[in-house]
Design a protein around this motif. Structure first.
Motif, short mmCIF file in Angstrom:
data_model
loop_
_atom_site.label_atom_id
_atom_site.label_comp_id
_atom_site.label_asym_id
_atom_site.label_seq_id
_atom_site.Cartn_x
_atom_site.Cartn_y
_atom_site.Cartn_z
N TYR A 6 1.61 3.63 -3.30
CA TYR A 6 0.68 5.00 -3.70
C TYR A 6 0.65 6.37 -3.00
O TYR A 6 -0.20 6.51 -2.44
N THR A 11 -7.21 -6.21 -7.11
CA THR A 11 -6.62 -5.61 -5.98
C THR A 11 -6.68 -6.77 -4.74
O THR A 11 -5.83 -6.81 -4.15
N LEU A 47 -12.24 -3.64 -7.89
CA LEU A 47 -11.85 -3.96 -9.27
C LEU A 47 -10.32 -4.09 -9.41
O LEU A 47 -9.54 -3.73 -8.23
N GLY A 48 -9.76 -4.53 -10.59
CA GLY A 48 -8.36 -4.70 -10.69
C GLY A 48 -7.76 -5.42 -10.28
O GLY A 48 -6.48 -5.72 -10.36
N ALA A 68 -8.94 6.11 3.31
CA ALA A 68 -8.67 5.34 4.23
C ALA A 68 -7.94 4.16 3.89
O ALA A 68 -8.11 3.68 2.80
N ASP A 69 -7.49 3.17 4.74
CA ASP A 69 -7.16 1.83 4.46
C ASP A 69 -8.42 0.91 4.53
O ASP A 69 -8.97 0.66 5.49
N PHE A 70 -8.70 0.35 3.37
CA PHE A 70 -9.93 -0.32 3.38
C PHE A 70 -9.86 -1.84 4.17
O PHE A 70 -10.84 -2.23 4.56
N LYS A 77 -13.01 3.07 -14.69
CA LYS A 77 -13.97 2.06 -14.68
C LYS A 77 -15.52 2.35 -14.28
O LYS A 77 -16.52 1.89 -14.56
N GLY A 95 -10.48 0.95 -3.02
CA GLY A 95 -8.93 0.97 -3.75
C GLY A 95 -9.51 1.48 -5.29
O GLY A 95 -9.12 1.11 -6.20
N SER A 96 -10.16 2.87 -5.25
CA SER A 96 -10.80 3.32 -6.40
C SER A 96 -9.85 3.78 -7.46
O SER A 96 -10.25 3.57 -8.67
N GLY A 97 -8.53 4.38 -7.20
CA GLY A 97 -7.72 4.80 -8.12
C GLY A 97 -8.26 5.85 -9.00
O GLY A 97 -9.03 6.78 -8.57
N LYS A 140 0.88 -1.44 0.01
CA LYS A 140 0.20 0.07 -0.02
C LYS A 140 0.82 1.25 0.08
O LYS A 140 0.50 2.39 -0.19
N ASP A 165 -10.01 5.20 -0.78
CA ASP A 165 -8.31 4.77 -1.32
C ASP A 165 -7.34 5.51 -0.33
O ASP A 165 -8.05 6.40 0.43
N VAL A 166 -6.47 4.93 -0.25
CA VAL A 166 -5.31 5.52 0.66
C VAL A 166 -4.69 6.60 -0.05
O VAL A 166 -3.85 7.58 0.71
N PHE A 187 0.99 3.98 -11.49
CA PHE A 187 -0.02 2.99 -11.84
C PHE A 187 -0.69 3.09 -12.92
O PHE A 187 -1.20 2.28 -13.62
N1 SAH Z 1 -9.66 0.02 -8.83
C1 SAH Z 1 -8.41 0.60 -9.56
C2 SAH Z 1 -7.10 0.77 -8.89
C3 SAH Z 1 -6.26 -0.39 -8.58
S1 SAH Z 1 -4.73 -0.17 -8.03
C4 SAH Z 1 -8.37 -0.37 -10.81
O1 SAH Z 1 -9.09 -1.07 -10.90
O2 SAH Z 1 -7.43 0.09 -11.73
C5 SAH Z 1 -4.99 -0.11 -6.30
C6 SAH Z 1 -5.68 0.88 -5.85
O3 SAH Z 1 -5.87 0.67 -4.26
C7 SAH Z 1 -4.80 2.29 -5.77
O4 SAH Z 1 -5.44 3.23 -5.88
C8 SAH Z 1 -4.27 2.21 -4.21
O5 SAH Z 1 -3.97 3.54 -4.02
C9 SAH Z 1 -5.48 1.68 -3.31
N2 SAH Z 1 -4.91 0.95 -2.28
C10 SAH Z 1 -3.84 0.04 -2.12
N3 SAH Z 1 -3.97 -0.86 -0.86
C11 SAH Z 1 -4.79 0.12 -0.17
C12 SAH Z 1 -5.64 -0.08 1.06
N4 SAH Z 1 -5.02 -0.84 2.06
N5 SAH Z 1 -6.63 0.72 1.48
C13 SAH Z 1 -7.23 1.54 0.53
N6 SAH Z 1 -6.61 1.72 -0.60
C14 SAH Z 1 -5.67 0.84 -0.96
#
Ligand code: SAH
Ligand code: AVI
Length: 332
Positions: free
Chosen positions: A48, A173, A170-171, A150-152, A101, A95-97, A45, A123-124, A56
Motif C-alpha cells: 500500500y 482485512t 472493514l473489508g 500508523a501500523d494498526f 464505507k 485500515g481505512s483506505g 502491508k 492507515d499505513v 486496491f
Molecule cells: N477498509 C477498506 C480498505 C481495505 S484495504 C475497505 O474495506 O475497503 C486494507 C487497508 O488497510 C489499506 O488501506 C491498507 O493501506 C491498510 N493497511 C494494511 N495493513 C495495515 C497495517 N498493518 N496498519 C495500518 N493499515 C494497514
C-alpha cells in the motif's frame, strides 16, 4: 491525541504520522527476514504505497471482487441501526483506505449530528488517508477528522480512547492476519475498549472455491498489478532491482487453511540486488515469494475467535447469500 510521532495540521484535518520515523527500520527488518527465509515472503502491508492504494480501489470495483459490494450492501441496511444509538463520540476506522464505507455511516448519522462526531482513520497509506480525509471534509463540513498514519498492529495506543467509540475494521482485512495474529489483534483492541464501545469487524465467509479464486484472478489483471506492486515498493525503498516481468501473479485457495494465498512466482532463474540490505538474492525458476494470505471464515470460526478475545457478538449482520458478515462486538 497521539503523544509520539509527527503531528501536523492541514486545514481542519489533523494528521499524526506515527509511521514515518519507524518506516525505514521496519521495512529493512521485514524484507530482510522474509527474503532470507527458505520460503520467501514479504508482509502484505507493503502493497500500500500510493499506487498500491489506487490499485486496491480498482480491485474493489471489479466484477469478480465480491467482498466490497457485498459488505456495502450489508452496511446500507445496518448503518442506520448502528448509528441510531451513537449520537456523539469517535468513529475509528482501522485500515481505512478510501471513504466509501464510512460515508454510509456518516449519511446514516445525518448532518445535525456531524459536529458531535470525530472521525479517526488509521492507515499505513498516507496518500489514501489524506485523499479520503480531504474528500470527506468537502462532503461533511463540520466533521472533525484526526488522521493517523500508523501500523494498526503495532501502534494502537496512539488512537485516542477518551470518548465513546465505534471502531470499524472493514473489508475483511482481519483475514490478512494469520490465526495467531487475529487472536492477538482482537485482544489488543479489546484492551483499549470501554463497556460503552463497539467494535465492528467485516469477515469474508467461506463460499464456493471458484467464486473466491475468481476474485483474486480477475480477467483485467488488476490483482496481478497489485501483487507485483510490492516489488516496485521494495525497489524504491531499498534500492533493489526486481524486474516485475520475471514474476507471475499466482493466487489459489488453500483448502486446508481456508485461505487465498497470493504469491509471485519466478518465471526464470533470476538474480536480484537489494543494495540497502547488501543482499544478492538468487531466485530459481518456479520459486515463489508469498505476499498475502486472505482467510475466509465460517460462522463457528468467527464465534470461537471472538470468544477467545474476551469479547462477545452483540449483532451479526449479513447478506442474503451469507457471503460476508459484519459483526458488532462488545466486551464480554
Ligand atoms: N477498509 C477498506 C480498505 C481495505 S484495504 C475497505 O474495506 O475497503 C486494507 C487497508 O488497510 C489499506 O488501506 C491498507 O493501506 C491498510 N493497511 C494494511 N495493513 C495495515 C497495517 N498493518 N496498519 C495500518 N493499515 C494497514
Ligand atoms: C485488504 N484485503 C482484505 C484484501 C483481500 O481481499 O484480502 C486485499 C486484496 N488482495 C488481493 N485482492 C484484494
Amino acid at each position: 491525541m497521539p503523544d509520539s510521532g509527527l503531528l501536523f495540521k492541514e486545514g481542519p484535518v489533523i494528521f499524526a504520522d506515527i509511521r514515518m520515523a519507524l518506516f525505514r527500520s521496519e521495512i529493512i527488518k521485514d524484507v530482510s527476514t522474509g527474503l532470507n527465509a527458505s520460503r520467501k515472503s514479504i508482509p502484505s502491508k507493503y502493497f500500500y504505497d500510493e499506487r498500491g492504494s489506487q490499485l486496491f480501489e480498482e480491485i474493489c470495483s471489479l466484477p469478480e471482487y465480491y467482498p466490497t459490494r457485498t459488505e456495502m450492501s450489508i452496511l446500507k441496511l445496518s448503518a442506520p441501526i448502528i448509528m441510531k444509538s451513537f449520537d456523539r463520540g469517535d468513529i475509528v476506522e482501522l485500515g481505512s483506505g478510501a471513504n466509501g464505507k464510512i460515508r454510509m455511516l456518516l449519511d446514516a448519522a445525518g448532518p445535525s449530528r456531524l459536529s458531535d462526531l470525530r472521525y479517526i482513520p488509521v492507515d499505513v497509506s498516507e496518500s489514501a488517508l489524506t485523499e479520503a480525509s480531504e474528500e470527506l471534509l468537502k462532503l461533511y463540513p463540520g466533521l472533525q477528522i484526526l488522521g493517523i498514519v500508523a501500523d494498526f498492529s503495532m501502534h494502537l495506543e496512539t488512537v485516542p480512547c477518551d470518548r465513546k467509540r465505534l471502531i470499524f475494521f472493514l473489508g475483511s482485512t482481519i483475514g490478512n492476519f494469520d490465526e495467531k495474529m487475529r487472536e492477538e489483534f482482537l485482544k489488543l483492541v479489546a484492551a483499549t475498549m470501554n463497556d460503552r464501545d463497539s467494535f465492528l469487524v467485516g469477515f469474508d465467509m467461506l463460499k464456493p472455491k471458484a467464486t473466491i479464486e475468481a476474485a483474486y484472478n480477475d480477467a483485467r489483471g488488476v490483482t496481478s498489478k497489485f501483487n507485483k506492486n510490492i516489488l516496485r515498493v521494495i525497489n524504491r525503498e531499498l534500492n533493489a532491482d526486481f524486474q516485475t516481468s520475471h514474476f507471475d501473479h499466482v493466487a489459489f485457495f488453500n483448502k486446508d487453511r481456508d485461505r487465498i494465498e497470493m504469491h509471485l512466482r519466478a518465471n526464470r532463474n533470476t538474480v536480484v540486488n537489494i543494495e540497502d540490505l547488501e543482499l544478492e538474492l538468487k531466485i530459481e525458476k518456479d520459486e515463489t515469494i508469498h505476499t498475502e494470505n486472505s482467510c475466509k471464515f465460517s460462522r463457528e470460526g468467527v464465534k470461537e475467535l471472538v470468544k477467545k478475545s474476551g469479547m462477545e457478538i452483540k449483532n451479526w449482520y449479513s447478506d442474503e447469500k451469507g457471503w460476508f458478515s459484519l459483526t458488532e462486538l462488545s466486551l464480554a
